[in-house]
Structures are given as C-alpha cells and as structure tokens.
Design a protein around this motif. Structure first.
Motif, PDB file in Angstrom:
ATOM      1  N   MET A   1      41.923 -42.490  81.574  1.00 26.66           N
ATOM      2  CA  MET A   1      41.546 -40.924  81.760  1.00 26.66           C
ATOM      3  C   MET A   1      40.516 -39.948  80.563  1.00 26.66           C
ATOM      4  SD  MET A   1      44.244 -37.382  81.537  1.00 26.66           S
ATOM      5  CE  MET A   1      45.240 -37.297  80.357  1.00 26.66           C
ATOM      6  N   PRO A   2      39.174 -39.712  80.442  1.00 30.56           N
ATOM      7  CA  PRO A   2      38.303 -39.673  80.114  1.00 30.56           C
ATOM      8  C   PRO A   2      39.113 -37.942  79.020  1.00 30.56           C
ATOM      9  CG  PRO A   2      37.317 -39.717  81.743  1.00 30.56           C
ATOM     10  CD  PRO A   2      39.150 -39.605  82.008  1.00 30.56           C
ATOM     11  N   THR A   3      38.383 -38.464  77.740  1.00 30.30           N
ATOM     12  CA  THR A   3      38.979 -36.791  76.814  1.00 30.30           C
ATOM     13  C   THR A   3      37.541 -36.527  76.143  1.00 30.30           C
ATOM     14  OG1 THR A   3      41.199 -38.050  75.782  1.00 30.30           O
ATOM     15  CG2 THR A   3      40.153 -35.940  74.425  1.00 30.30           C
ATOM     16  N   TYR A   4      37.412 -34.650  76.096  1.00 32.96           N
ATOM     17  CA  TYR A   4      36.426 -34.982  76.370  1.00 32.96           C
ATOM     18  C   TYR A   4      36.281 -33.792  75.266  1.00 32.96           C
ATOM     19  CZ  TYR A   4      34.796 -36.143  80.597  1.00 32.96           C
ATOM     20  OH  TYR A   4      34.383 -36.732  81.755  1.00 32.96           O
ATOM     21  N   ASN A   5      37.040 -32.517  74.819  1.00 29.91           N
ATOM     22  CA  ASN A   5      37.857 -31.515  74.128  1.00 29.91           C
ATOM     23  C   ASN A   5      36.610 -30.848  73.675  1.00 29.91           C
ATOM     24  OD1 ASN A   5      40.524 -31.977  72.889  1.00 29.91           O
ATOM     25  ND2 ASN A   5      39.631 -34.086  71.882  1.00 29.91           N
ATOM     26  N   LYS A   6      36.087 -30.364  74.474  1.00 27.72           N
ATOM     27  CA  LYS A   6      35.071 -29.266  74.286  1.00 27.72           C
ATOM     28  C   LYS A   6      35.055 -28.345  75.186  1.00 27.72           C
ATOM     29  CE  LYS A   6      31.738 -31.072  77.759  1.00 27.72           C
ATOM     30  NZ  LYS A   6      30.796 -32.266  77.849  1.00 27.72           N
ATOM     31  N   LEU A   7      34.038 -26.992  75.195  1.00 28.87           N
ATOM     32  CA  LEU A   7      34.487 -25.853  75.459  1.00 28.87           C
ATOM     33  C   LEU A   7      33.911 -26.111  76.945  1.00 28.87           C
ATOM     34  CD1 LEU A   7      34.433 -22.971  75.515  1.00 28.87           C
ATOM     35  CD2 LEU A   7      32.151 -22.629  74.670  1.00 28.87           C
ATOM     36  N   VAL A   8      34.074 -25.757  78.147  1.00 29.83           N
ATOM     37  CA  VAL A   8      32.687 -26.456  79.362  1.00 29.83           C
ATOM     38  C   VAL A   8      32.973 -24.555  80.330  1.00 29.83           C
ATOM     39  CG1 VAL A   8      33.793 -28.723  79.759  1.00 29.83           C
ATOM     40  CG2 VAL A   8      35.625 -26.103  80.666  1.00 29.83           C
ATOM     41  N   ARG A   9      31.856 -24.068  80.715  1.00 27.57           N
ATOM     42  CA  ARG A   9      31.796 -23.758  81.736  1.00 27.57           C
ATOM     43  C   ARG A   9      33.272 -23.134  82.578  1.00 27.57           C
ATOM     44  NH1 ARG A   9      26.254 -22.022  83.075  1.00 27.57           N
ATOM     45  NH2 ARG A   9      24.870 -23.017  81.732  1.00 27.57           N
ATOM     46  N   ASP A  10      33.549 -21.757  82.605  1.00 29.34           N
ATOM     47  CA  ASP A  10      34.605 -21.305  83.188  1.00 29.34           C
ATOM     48  C   ASP A  10      35.237 -21.768  84.837  1.00 29.34           C
ATOM     49  OD1 ASP A  10      33.956 -19.863  81.434  1.00 29.34           O
ATOM     50  OD2 ASP A  10      33.540 -17.849  82.500  1.00 29.34           O
ATOM     51  N   LYS A  11      34.477 -22.030  85.325  1.00 31.47           N
ATOM     52  CA  LYS A  11      34.235 -22.623  86.386  1.00 31.47           C
ATOM     53  C   LYS A  11      34.745 -24.729  86.912  1.00 31.47           C
ATOM     54  CE  LYS A  11      32.248 -19.324  89.609  1.00 31.47           C
ATOM     55  NZ  LYS A  11      31.817 -19.052  90.366  1.00 31.47           N
ATOM     56  N   ILE A  12      33.787 -24.992  85.828  1.00 33.40           N
ATOM     57  CA  ILE A  12      34.038 -26.402  85.472  1.00 33.40           C
ATOM     58  C   ILE A  12      36.208 -26.889  86.385  1.00 33.40           C
ATOM     59  CG2 ILE A  12      34.945 -28.932  84.208  1.00 33.40           C
ATOM     60  CD1 ILE A  12      31.814 -27.732  85.359  1.00 33.40           C
ATOM     61  N   PRO A  13      37.130 -26.061  85.627  1.00 32.38           N
ATOM     62  CA  PRO A  13      39.061 -27.132  85.988  1.00 32.38           C
ATOM     63  C   PRO A  13      38.180 -26.692  87.584  1.00 32.38           C
ATOM     64  CG  PRO A  13      38.930 -25.243  83.851  1.00 32.38           C
ATOM     65  CD  PRO A  13      37.282 -25.640  84.034  1.00 32.38           C
ATOM     66  N   GLN A  14      38.158 -25.582  88.049  1.00 28.09           N
ATOM     67  CA  GLN A  14      37.817 -25.557  89.286  1.00 28.09           C
ATOM     68  C   GLN A  14      37.572 -26.626  90.273  1.00 28.09           C
ATOM     69  OE1 GLN A  14      40.715 -23.604  91.338  1.00 28.09           O
ATOM     70  NE2 GLN A  14      39.798 -25.084  92.627  1.00 28.09           N
ATOM     71  N   ILE A  15      36.198 -26.718  89.649  1.00 29.48           N
ATOM     72  CA  ILE A  15      35.621 -27.723  90.203  1.00 29.48           C
ATOM     73  C   ILE A  15      35.670 -29.146  89.897  1.00 29.48           C
ATOM     74  CG2 ILE A  15      33.265 -29.307  89.491  1.00 29.48           C
ATOM     75  CD1 ILE A  15      32.252 -26.274  88.937  1.00 29.48           C
ATOM     76  N   ILE A  16      36.929 -30.053  88.766  1.00 30.88           N
ATOM     77  CA  ILE A  16      37.303 -31.075  88.571  1.00 30.88           C
ATOM     78  C   ILE A  16      38.412 -30.964  89.742  1.00 30.88           C
ATOM     79  CG2 ILE A  16      39.159 -32.387  87.097  1.00 30.88           C
ATOM     80  CD1 ILE A  16      36.907 -30.803  85.362  1.00 30.88           C
ATOM     81  N   LYS A  17      39.426 -30.055  90.284  1.00 26.61           N
ATOM     82  CA  LYS A  17      39.780 -29.971  91.102  1.00 26.61           C
ATOM     83  C   LYS A  17      40.350 -30.417  92.112  1.00 26.61           C
ATOM     84  CE  LYS A  17      43.075 -26.489  88.225  1.00 26.61           C
ATOM     85  NZ  LYS A  17      44.077 -25.196  88.435  1.00 26.61           N
ATOM     86  N   ASP A  18      39.128 -29.797  92.575  1.00 26.80           N
ATOM     87  CA  ASP A  18      38.719 -29.647  93.756  1.00 26.80           C
ATOM     88  C   ASP A  18      38.146 -30.924  93.766  1.00 26.80           C
ATOM     89  OD1 ASP A  18      38.959 -26.982  94.487  1.00 26.80           O
ATOM     90  OD2 ASP A  18      36.819 -26.236  93.866  1.00 26.80           O
ATOM     91  N   SER A  19      37.759 -31.639  93.221  1.00 31.87           N
ATOM     92  CA  SER A  19      37.288 -33.228  93.252  1.00 31.87           C
ATOM     93  C   SER A  19      38.523 -33.916  92.982  1.00 31.87           C
ATOM     94  CB  SER A  19      36.357 -33.983  92.329  1.00 31.87           C
ATOM     95  OG  SER A  19      37.373 -34.012  91.075  1.00 31.87           O
TER      96      SER A  19
END
Length: 107
Positions: A1-19
């Motif tokens: 599992m990749p670790t990012y520890n960075k600020l992301v755009r607001d919709k990125i978590p949902q995009i990840i879930k959708d994938s």
C-alpha cells in the motif's frame, strides 16, 4: 500500500474509493493545513518546471492557481484582490514581458 502523506484535492478520496481502493485520510488543523499547502505549492511548481509540453505546463499552472486561491483565502483575501495587487505592481514596476535580466548595478 503506497504512503503519500500529502495534501490532496477534496475529491481525491472519493475518486480512490470509486476505483475500488480504500484511502486513509485525516482532516488537518489550520497550522498543518497551511504547512502542507505550502509544500504542495513547491510540488506543483517542480511539476510545472518539469513539464515537457504546453498542455502539461498549463495543467500544472492550474494546480498552482488552485493553491493560490486557497492561500489567498487563508490570508483573508481573494484571488481577485491578489490580482488587483498584481496589476498595481505591474503598473508601478512592470511585469516580466520584456525578458530583462539584470546583471549588476554599478555605483
């Protein structure tokens, strides 16, 4: 599992879930938010500097502009106010259109 520890755009978590993947996130406090927003600005500037096409460059400039919107808001301003200050400075001191490179100033 990749670790990012960075600020992301607001919709990125949902995009990840959708994938089909599960993002692990947290909501930052104001101090950390600004810290990571500044870090993100360097990341996007590096990506702009590495862009190999005009299309890639414009994409990265859009990311930088989004960060500028957020930073302006944090500083109690708006991008319109920032633009007004930019115009005022350009009127008084000029822009960068003439590509002038200052080598030195002799006294």
């Amino acid at each position: 599992m990749p670790t990012y520890n960075k600020l992301v755009r607001d919709k990125i978590p949902q995009i990840i879930k959708d994938s089909g993947e599960q993002p692990i996130t947290k909501i930052l406090g104001e101090e950390d938010y600004i810290k990571y927003l500044k870090e993100k600005s360097y990341e996007e500037l590096d990506e702009y500097c590495s862009a190999e096409t005009n299309e890639e460059a414009v994409e990265e400039l859009a990311d930088l502009l989004e960060i500028m919107h957020a930073l302006a808001k944090h500083n109690g301003s708006s991008i319109q106010e920032v633009e007004a200050v930019r115009k005022e400075k350009a009127t008084k001191r000029g822009g960068f259109q003439e590509k002038i490179f200052l080598i030195e100033v002799k006294e």
